[in-house]
Motif scaffolding. Structure first.
Motif, PDB file in Angstrom:
ATOM      1  N   THR A 204       0.829  -1.202   0.000  1.00  0.00           N
ATOM      2  CA  THR A 204       0.000   0.000   0.000  1.00  0.00           C
ATOM      3  C   THR A 204       0.866   1.255   0.000  1.00  0.00           C
ATOM      4  O   THR A 204       1.974   1.241   0.493  1.00  0.00           O
TER       5      THR A 204
ATOM      6  N   PHE B 182     -13.817   2.197   1.599  1.00  0.00           N
ATOM      7  CA  PHE B 182     -14.257   0.819   1.790  1.00  0.00           C
ATOM      8  C   PHE B 182     -15.774   0.707   1.879  1.00  0.00           C
ATOM      9  O   PHE B 182     -16.474   1.660   2.187  1.00  0.00           O
TER      10      PHE B 182
ATOM     11  N   PHE C  73     -12.497   6.404  11.660  1.00  0.00           N
ATOM     12  CA  PHE C  73     -11.954   6.068  12.973  1.00  0.00           C
ATOM     13  C   PHE C  73     -12.858   6.663  14.048  1.00  0.00           C
ATOM     14  O   PHE C  73     -12.955   7.879  14.166  1.00  0.00           O
TER      15      PHE C  73
ATOM     16  N   TRP D 127     -12.508   6.971  17.130  1.00  0.00           N
ATOM     17  CA  TRP D 127     -11.842   7.674  18.235  1.00  0.00           C
ATOM     18  C   TRP D 127     -11.292   9.033  17.817  1.00  0.00           C
ATOM     19  O   TRP D 127     -10.600   9.683  18.570  1.00  0.00           O
TER      20      TRP D 127
ATOM     21  N   VAL E  39     -10.579  -3.312   8.709  1.00  0.00           N
ATOM     22  CA  VAL E  39     -10.864  -2.197   7.799  1.00  0.00           C
ATOM     23  C   VAL E  39     -10.151  -0.915   8.254  1.00  0.00           C
ATOM     24  O   VAL E  39      -9.692  -0.123   7.436  1.00  0.00           O
ATOM     25  N   TYR E  40      -9.984  -0.740   9.574  1.00  0.00           N
ATOM     26  CA  TYR E  40      -9.248   0.436  10.059  1.00  0.00           C
ATOM     27  C   TYR E  40      -7.771   0.342   9.685  1.00  0.00           C
ATOM     28  O   TYR E  40      -7.145   1.325   9.303  1.00  0.00           O
TER      29      TYR E  40
ATOM     30  N   ASP F  52      -6.552  -1.381   7.158  1.00  0.00           N
ATOM     31  CA  ASP F  52      -6.457  -1.196   5.706  1.00  0.00           C
ATOM     32  C   ASP F  52      -6.603   0.277   5.327  1.00  0.00           C
ATOM     33  O   ASP F  52      -5.882   0.779   4.471  1.00  0.00           O
ATOM     34  N   ALA F  53      -7.553   0.953   5.982  1.00  0.00           N
ATOM     35  CA  ALA F  53      -7.763   2.372   5.668  1.00  0.00           C
ATOM     36  C   ALA F  53      -6.494   3.164   5.957  1.00  0.00           C
ATOM     37  O   ALA F  53      -6.048   3.967   5.134  1.00  0.00           O
ATOM     38  N   ALA F  54      -5.884   2.915   7.106  1.00  0.00           N
ATOM     39  CA  ALA F  54      -4.667   3.650   7.463  1.00  0.00           C
ATOM     40  C   ALA F  54      -3.534   3.310   6.499  1.00  0.00           C
ATOM     41  O   ALA F  54      -2.810   4.199   6.040  1.00  0.00           O
ATOM     42  N   SER F  55      -3.385   2.026   6.154  1.00  0.00           N
ATOM     43  CA  SER F  55      -2.297   1.629   5.245  1.00  0.00           C
ATOM     44  C   SER F  55      -2.454   2.280   3.884  1.00  0.00           C
ATOM     45  O   SER F  55      -1.477   2.748   3.306  1.00  0.00           O
TER      46      SER F  55
ATOM     47  N   VAL G 107      -3.823   3.577  15.142  1.00  0.00           N
ATOM     48  CA  VAL G 107      -5.041   2.784  14.938  1.00  0.00           C
ATOM     49  C   VAL G 107      -5.186   1.668  15.977  1.00  0.00           C
ATOM     50  O   VAL G 107      -6.182   1.608  16.690  1.00  0.00           O
TER      51      VAL G 107
ATOM     52  N   ALA H  99      -7.937   1.673  18.966  1.00  0.00           N
ATOM     53  CA  ALA H  99      -9.013   0.700  18.734  1.00  0.00           C
ATOM     54  C   ALA H  99      -9.047  -0.335  19.856  1.00  0.00           C
ATOM     55  O   ALA H  99     -10.102  -0.872  20.176  1.00  0.00           O
TER      56      ALA H  99
END
Lengths: 251, 258
Positions: free
Chosen positions: A75, A83, A89, A91, B154-155, B157-160, B173, B177
């Motif tokens: 990535t 997605f 997030f 938080w 999914v968190y 993956d989103a960050a990556s 993350v 989390a």
């Protein structure tokens, strides 16, 4: 210059094992810079898998993908992804979600503020910057997702059925708003959906995948004028494409 | 919330009611003519014991000694648990290496270590803190690991896909989390700290609340025993309340916040 290329890509889950399942086979695709592309197909045709591989979340078992000639491996921020699930997030406040990417790269406080304000406005969340995601509706959280990816300034936007969980009216609003954002930035978009109408309304090109294993069955060039309006959904040209594509998907 | 709101809350009223009921039943029993005060001391005796021990300084020094042990053991144990738990939960190699060890040791009650610790380190402060540390570590680390392993993909993956490095994903993350699990681990550790504290003091201490209990038993001072039990209950309750406040603050983003 073609931006993303997929060259003879095949993907088999559990390759080599007796339960191996080939989900994608011999995919060749080119996504031009600044175009809006949609991949449609029935569920299980491997469209999400293809998108995740383009994001670099995992590698294809055969073949490769390139972005401006460089092979995609792992990535990176050049290929942003929205997605299907809610990826905001919880938080972080709306603003902190939006400026997450720039903050990773050490953006100054004032730059972060500027980005937060700009993208909150672009996705229609002005006034909600300090809210927690739990205080927002599903549609608004999707807006945060999209704003966050855009604020990260990728070259390509990969969207995996982002509006799949929204009600029909919210979905139409989001589609129009997405096109507006897209037209001001002209980033290449690869959008996955199983909703034919959504695909026609948004796209320049629609790639129809056949299922099990997924192969490129047809590529439809949508020549409806831009900017697109909701009235176009009822024009003969629109419905004609819809009929054609509907016939191609195995029901 | 205003004071009036708190006082009129149904939850508080019922809570007070249940405590008052126990209190009244106890009073009624101890007032029966055939009650043996050596077994069930009347509340007045318990209160008197409180003031006697308070004035002699015994209570405060015992409380001080116990709170010191709890604080040290809890702090060291949970900190180690956080570090180890994060590593085990986040890095597969470390997980495969360390997890079987943790799973093997986990079912052993911390009190089982008391004899060997006494043999190795003698009956001193270090031993008592060590037992509490072990207890806090064991219950906390399991929660931290669970938290790290339950970070929604999914968190990550989103960050990556936004360009976060593996370490950035961990910091921005995974840790947040996992916070709900981590806090739960800390709260359970606090309970475990009290349990092991009293047990270790009952067995081997010259001061502390557990020692006061033991002393009460030895001299048949049931009022003192009852008094210490109430003090322990009170302290543990207050600590848990403080913890809930911290939890509520850290979890203001969560749907499941208290």
């Amino acid at each position: 210059m073609p931006e993303i290329k997929v060259n003879d890509l095949t993907h088999t889950f559990g390759k080599g094992s007796p339960n191996a399942l080939t989900v994608l086979e011999g995919i060749d695709l080119t996504f031009e810079t600044g175009s809006f592309n949609t991949i449609i197909g029935t569920s299980g045709c491997g469209k999400s898998t293809l998108l995740k591989m383009m994001a670099g979340l995992f590698d294809p078992s055969d073949g490769e993908m390139t972005l401006d000639g460089t092979v995609i491996k792992g990535t990176d921020r050049r290929r942003g992804m929205v997605f299907q699930q809610d990826a905001v997030f919880p938080w972080m406040t709306v603003a902190k979600n939006i400026s997450y990417g720039p903050r990773l790269r050490g953006a100054s406080k004032s730059d972060q503020r500027e980005i937060e304000t700009k993208w909150a406005k672009m996705v229609g969340l002005t006034g909600f910057e300090d809210r927690w995601p739990r205080e927002l509706s599903g549609g608004m959280r999707k807006r945060v997702d999209i704003g966050r990816v855009y604020a990260n300034d990728p070259d390509v936007l990969l969207m995996d059925e982002p509006f799949g969980a929204l009600d029909a009216q919210t979905k139409e609003r989001m589609q129009s708003d997405l096109l507006e954002t897209w037209s001001t930035t002209k980033k290449t978009v690869v959008f996955v959906t199983h909703d034919i109408e959504e695909a026609i309304f948004l796209s320049d090109n629609i790639i129809v995948l056949s299922s099990r294993p997924g192969r490129v069955h047809h590529i439809e060039k949508v020549t409806l004028p831009r900017p697109r309006s909701n009235e176009m959904r009822l024009t003969e040209e629109f419905l004609e494409i819809k009929r054609r594509l509907w016939g191609m998907l195995d029901h | 919330m205003k004071v009036v709101d708190i006082l009129s809350s149904r939850r508080l009223q019922l809570g007070v009611l249940s405590i008052a009921a126990v209190f009244l039943v106890y009073m009624w029993i101890t007032n029966q003519p055939d009650n043996n005060p050596a077994l069930l001391p009347p509340i007045s005796d318990i209160v008197a014991s409180f003031f006697t021990n308070l004035n002699s300084g015994n209570l405060l020094s015992a409380l001080g000694a116990s709170l010191f042990r709890i604080t040290m053991g809890f702090f060291i144990g949970t900190t180690l648990a956080l570090i180890v738990g994060c590593m085990v939960g986040w890095y597969k190699t470390i997980e495969y290496l360390v997890d079987p060890l943790i799973e093997a040791v986990r079912p052993i009650p911390p009190l089982a270590y008391i004899p060997i610790i006494i043999i190795w380190f003698g009956i001193d402060e270090f031993s008592r803190v060590l037992i509490i540390t072990i207890a806090c570590f064991m219950v906390c680390v399991v929660n931290v690991i669970a938290g790290m392993k339950n970070v929604p993909q999914v968190y990550v993956d989103a960050a990556s896909t936004m360009g976060a490095s593996r370490f950035q994903v961990f910091r921005t993350v995974a840790i947040p989390a996992a916070t709900p699990f981590i806090i739960t681990g800390y709260r359970i550790a606090l309970g475990a700290a009290w349990t092991t504290l009293v047990a270790s003091e009952l067995l081997a201490a010259q001061n502390g609340l557990g020692f006061l209990l033991q002393e009460g038993r030895r001299y048949f001072a049931t009022d003192q025993v009852m008094m210490v039990i109430v003090i322990i209950g009170g302290c543990a309750f207050i600590m848990d309340r403080i913890f809930r406040r911290i939890q509520a603050y850290l979890m203001q983003w969560s749907e499941a916040r208290e």
